[in-house]
Structure formats: structure tokens, C-alpha cells
Design a protein around this motif. Structure first.
Motif, short mmCIF file in Angstrom:
data_model
loop_
_atom_site.label_atom_id
_atom_site.label_comp_id
_atom_site.label_asym_id
_atom_site.label_seq_id
_atom_site.Cartn_x
_atom_site.Cartn_y
_atom_site.Cartn_z
N ASP A 23 0.86 -1.18 0.00
CA ASP A 23 0.00 0.00 0.00
C ASP A 23 0.90 1.23 0.00
O ASP A 23 1.33 1.71 1.05
CB ASP A 23 -0.91 -0.01 1.23
N HIS A 24 1.23 1.72 -1.20
CA HIS A 24 2.13 2.87 -1.34
C HIS A 24 1.82 3.55 -2.66
O HIS A 24 1.58 2.90 -3.68
CB HIS A 24 3.59 2.40 -1.31
N GLU A 25 1.84 4.88 -2.66
CA GLU A 25 1.47 5.63 -3.86
C GLU A 25 2.42 5.39 -5.03
O GLU A 25 2.05 5.54 -6.20
CB GLU A 25 1.41 7.13 -3.55
N SER A 26 3.66 5.01 -4.75
CA SER A 26 4.62 4.74 -5.82
C SER A 26 4.53 3.32 -6.36
O SER A 26 5.21 2.99 -7.33
CB SER A 26 6.05 5.01 -5.32
N ALA A 27 3.73 2.47 -5.72
CA ALA A 27 3.54 1.10 -6.19
C ALA A 27 2.44 1.12 -7.23
O ALA A 27 1.25 0.97 -6.93
CB ALA A 27 3.19 0.17 -5.04
N VAL A 28 2.83 1.30 -8.50
CA VAL A 28 1.88 1.45 -9.59
C VAL A 28 1.76 0.13 -10.34
O VAL A 28 2.78 -0.45 -10.75
CB VAL A 28 2.34 2.56 -10.56
N PRO A 29 0.54 -0.40 -10.51
CA PRO A 29 0.37 -1.66 -11.24
C PRO A 29 1.01 -1.57 -12.63
O PRO A 29 0.90 -0.56 -13.32
CB PRO A 29 -1.15 -1.80 -11.34
N GLY A 30 1.70 -2.65 -13.01
CA GLY A 30 2.36 -2.71 -14.30
C GLY A 30 3.85 -2.45 -14.24
O GLY A 30 4.58 -2.77 -15.18
N LYS A 31 4.32 -1.87 -13.13
CA LYS A 31 5.74 -1.57 -13.01
C LYS A 31 6.52 -2.81 -12.56
O LYS A 31 6.00 -3.70 -11.90
CB LYS A 31 5.97 -0.44 -12.01
N MET A 32 7.83 -2.80 -12.91
CA MET A 32 8.74 -3.81 -12.36
C MET A 32 9.29 -3.30 -11.04
O MET A 32 9.32 -2.10 -10.79
CB MET A 32 9.87 -4.10 -13.34
N ALA A 33 9.72 -4.22 -10.19
CA ALA A 33 10.23 -3.85 -8.87
C ALA A 33 11.33 -4.82 -8.47
O ALA A 33 11.42 -5.93 -8.97
CB ALA A 33 9.10 -3.85 -7.84
N THR A 34 12.16 -4.35 -7.55
CA THR A 34 13.22 -5.20 -6.99
C THR A 34 12.77 -5.71 -5.63
O THR A 34 12.37 -4.91 -4.77
CB THR A 34 14.54 -4.42 -6.85
N PHE A 35 12.81 -7.02 -5.46
CA PHE A 35 12.46 -7.66 -4.19
C PHE A 35 13.75 -8.05 -3.49
O PHE A 35 14.57 -8.78 -4.07
CB PHE A 35 11.63 -8.92 -4.42
N GLU A 36 13.92 -7.60 -2.27
CA GLU A 36 15.01 -8.09 -1.42
C GLU A 36 14.38 -8.99 -0.37
O GLU A 36 13.84 -8.53 0.64
CB GLU A 36 15.76 -6.92 -0.78
#
Length: 388
Positions: free
Chosen positions: A296-309
Motif C-alpha cells: 500500500d504505497h502511492e509509488s507502487a503502480v500496477p504494471g511496473k517492475m520492482a526489486t524484491f530483497e
């Protein structure tokens, strides 16, 4: 390579080390070391820091709630009331309408069919009443003629005609009753058609099934649609689903509901989140398994790639910079400043993270470790710490 001057003789460091180890014994070595000028180095006290065992992988962000809204009835798309990016509210926002005029006409026709079926029922019920009256009259005539026949006052032929008339009247009653039943069925059928027509008219205008945002629009007014034809895609508000795949070897180390991951999008850390679920089995072709969490974060936009640690373990340990740990004679060593003398310490290392190495053996908290200039050192070399 920088040379070291010893009594007007220039000797390279490696050669000097060889001389120290192979000539004159320990007393001569000590004398030579005393005559070497100290090397300027930087030192840093070993400190306690948190360390993590973690794995970094790439993953995707998806809407946790996504709905494709399709047409429910056939017809032409009459109007689309929203566009990509518009906010919608469940049960209130109109999305699109399919051919309402034609459907309104179908409702009117269905209403008339119901009225006609009801009128036909009235006619059938009247016919039944008439048939029942005729049947009653024919029954009375048959009874009367039966007495007359017993008295031999009417002929057999006359009596038979009365009996036939009675039976015909009884049959007419059954036929009239069937007509009433048919009329009732016609009413039920017409009313069912009316319900469907009204439902279709209601389905012509589609309302938003969820709170959210219009993500895609596939059609424009005037295009033909059938039941199931996609018109819009809506993305729900709230948390975003974060998904990634991990190598199969880590399957046993992930505990859904307690294991955690750190999420970075466009290089910005969004926070640390729980792994909500993992796939029940490993993909036998790719030898990987999936994990899922909610962000739940405004920068978490559906469709984007992300890095998981993905974090497997967190603990406190004695920390030194990575570069301060050297490998010599197949051993990990660091140099510690003791009275301005470099003392070699054999160490065992643990986790490494963020440019720091955990020392599990061979070093104590607060030991002054050489962090710059250590590659030029050997055990017992005089040093001059600067910029501590």
C-alpha cells in the motif's frame, strides 16, 4: 609501484618482504622494520551493525483487484460514459449503455403480450362457465330421459341422443378447462418474457462493479457487442499485488505470513512487507516458485517492475568495511592498529551486506581496523593513522 628506501638502498615491497623472511633472523627483521618509515593509513573501529541474509530478484506489480467489464446483451454500443484514468464508484458510476431504445420497445411489446394473455384468460374462463352450464343442462336432460325411458315414453333412439349430448357437454367442459390452463400458461410465459425484457433493459446500462479507476477502454460508441464482449477494464483502489519468482532451493526458507521482503521501485525503497503466500509447488520446468505480497504505497503502480530483497535472517554482528578484509595464504585477514603497528588478524566472516562484512571470529568490538592502505601492509609494519 612505490619503492621503500632502506639505508640508501631502494627495495620493492615484495623483495623487502622476502629479505625480511629469509635473511638475518628475527632480530635483523625487527631492526629493518624499525628503520622503515611508517605508512599512512586510515583506520576505523570495529562496530556492531545489523546484517541480513537476503536474495535480490526482479518482480512485477499488479492490481490486487482488476475487473474486465463486458456487455451483457447483444446490440450496438450506444454510449461510453468514462475514459481511461477516470475514477468510478461501485454501483453508482455509469460505464456504458447498449442500444436502449430497441430494448425499451421490447419491454413495451412484452407488456402488451401480458395484457393480451390476461384477456385471453378471461375469454377462456367465460367459455368454461358456458360449457359448465351446458353440461349441467345436458346432465339434467339425461336424468329426465332415463326416467321416461324406463316408462317407455321415449324411444331408445331419443334416449341415446340425449346421452350423446350429455357426454359432448362434459367433453366441452374439459376442453374449456384446458383452454383456461393454456391461457394461464400464456400469461406466465408473457410475464417471464417481460421480466427478461426489463432485465435486459436494466443490463443495457452497466454500472461500475468496484471502486477504482478505468485502466483500459476497448470500444467506442456505435460498435457491435455481444454478451461477454469486453468494453472496459477497471483497477481497484487500495493495495497493489507484488509478485516474484525465487529459485527452488529457497522454498523451505519462505514462511508465508512471517517471511518478509523489502521492495524497491525505480531505485526508491517503499518499505518492508510480509510475504502473504507462496505457490504450493515448484515449477518443474523453471525450478522456481512464486511469492506474493501486498503493498500500500502511492509509488507502487500496477504494471511496473520492482526489486524484491527477500530477507531470510537478520542479526547483529561485528562489522568492518568489505575492502578491509584481505585474502592471504588462503585465509581471510584484517590489519589492526596496535600502538601504531599493523597486526595481522586471521578472521572468519559471516554475512555481507551494504558494503560491510560480518566478522564472526578473530576481532573484538572496538578494535581499530585499517580500512585504507591495508594492501601495502604486512604483520608488524609501522603505520601512521590519519583521518580517523
Amino acid at each position: 609501484m612505490k619503492a621503500i628506501k632502506i639505508k640508501n638502498t631502494v627495495v620493492f615491497p615484495l623483495l623487502a618482504a622476502m629479505l625480511f623472511s629469509g635473511c638475518g633472523g628475527k632480530k635483523d627483521d625487527d631492526n629493518i622494520l624499525k628503520e622503515l618509515p611508517p605508512i599512512s593509513v586510515k583506520t576505523k573501529a570495529a562496530e556492531m551493525c545489523p546484517f541480513e541474509s537476503r536474495l535480490s530478484v526482479q518482480g512485477n506489480l499488479e492490481a490486487s483487484e482488476s475487473v474486465t467489464v463486458s456487455a451483457r446483451i447483444p446490440g450496438n454500443l450506444d454510449a461510453v460514459f468514462v475514459d481511461v484514468g477516470d475514477e468510478v464508484k461501485k454501483g453508482e458510476t455509469r460505464l456504458f449503455t447498449v442500444d436502449p431504445i430497441e430494448l425499451e420497445n421490447v419491454v413495451l411489446i412484452s407488456e402488451r403480450n401480458v395484457d393480451m394473455a390476461k384477456a385471453q384468460l378471461l375469454v377462456a374462463e367465460a367459455s368454461l362457465k358456458s360449457a359448465e352450464a351446458s353440461d349441467k343442462k345436458a346432465t339434467l336432460d339425461a336424468e329426465r330421459y332415463a326416467r321416461l325411458r324406463e316408462e317407455d315414453r321415449v324411444s331408445a333412439n331419443e334416449y341415446e341422443q340425449v346421452i350423446v349430448a350429455r357426454d359432448s357437454a362434459s367433453a366441452a367442459v374439459e376442453s374449456a378447462r384446458a383452454g383456461v390452463a393454456v391461457a394461464q400458461e400464456q400469461i406466465a410465459s408473457a410475464e417471464a418474457s417481460l421480466i427478461i425484457a426489463r432485465r435486459n433493459l436494466s443490463d443495457a446500462t452497466v454500472l461500475a462493479p468496484i471502486d477504482g479507476t478505468v485502466n483500459e477502454r476497448f470500444l467506442d460508441p456505435g460498435e457491435r457487442v455481444n454478451p461477454g464482449t469486453p468494453v472496459l477494464t477497471l483497477t481497484g483502489r487500495g493495495s497493489v499485488k507484488a509478485m516474484a519468482c525465487l529459485p527452488a532451493v529457497y522454498y523451505g526458507e519462505i514462511d508465508a505470513g512471517s517471511s518478509e521482503f523489502r521492495l524497491l521501485v525505480d531505485g526508491i525503497e517503499l518499505g518492508q512487507f510480509k510475504i502473504a503466500a507462496k505457490t504450493p509447488a515448484v515449477d518443474t520446468r523453471l525450478r522456481t516458485f512464486g511469492i506474493r505480497g501486498y503493498v500500500d504505497h502511492e509509488s507502487a503502480v500496477p504494471g511496473k517492475m520492482a526489486t524484491f530483497e527477500v530477507i531470510f535472517e537478520t542479526r547483529q554482528g561485528i562489522s568492518v568495511p568489505d575492502d578491509s578484509v584481505l585474502v592471504r595464504r588462503n585465509r581471510n585477514i584484517v590489519f589492526v592498529n596496535e600502538n601504531n603497528t599493523a597486526v595481522e588478524r586471521v578472521v572468519k566472516t559471516g554475512f555481507r551486506s551494504d558494503g560491510r562484512t560480518e566478522i564472526t571470529e578473530g576481532l573484538s568490538l572496538g578494535d581499530e581496523v585499517v580500512v585504507e592502505g591495508q594492501t601495502q601492509l604486512f604483520d608488524g609494519r609501522k603505520i601512521r593513522p590519519v583521518g580517523r
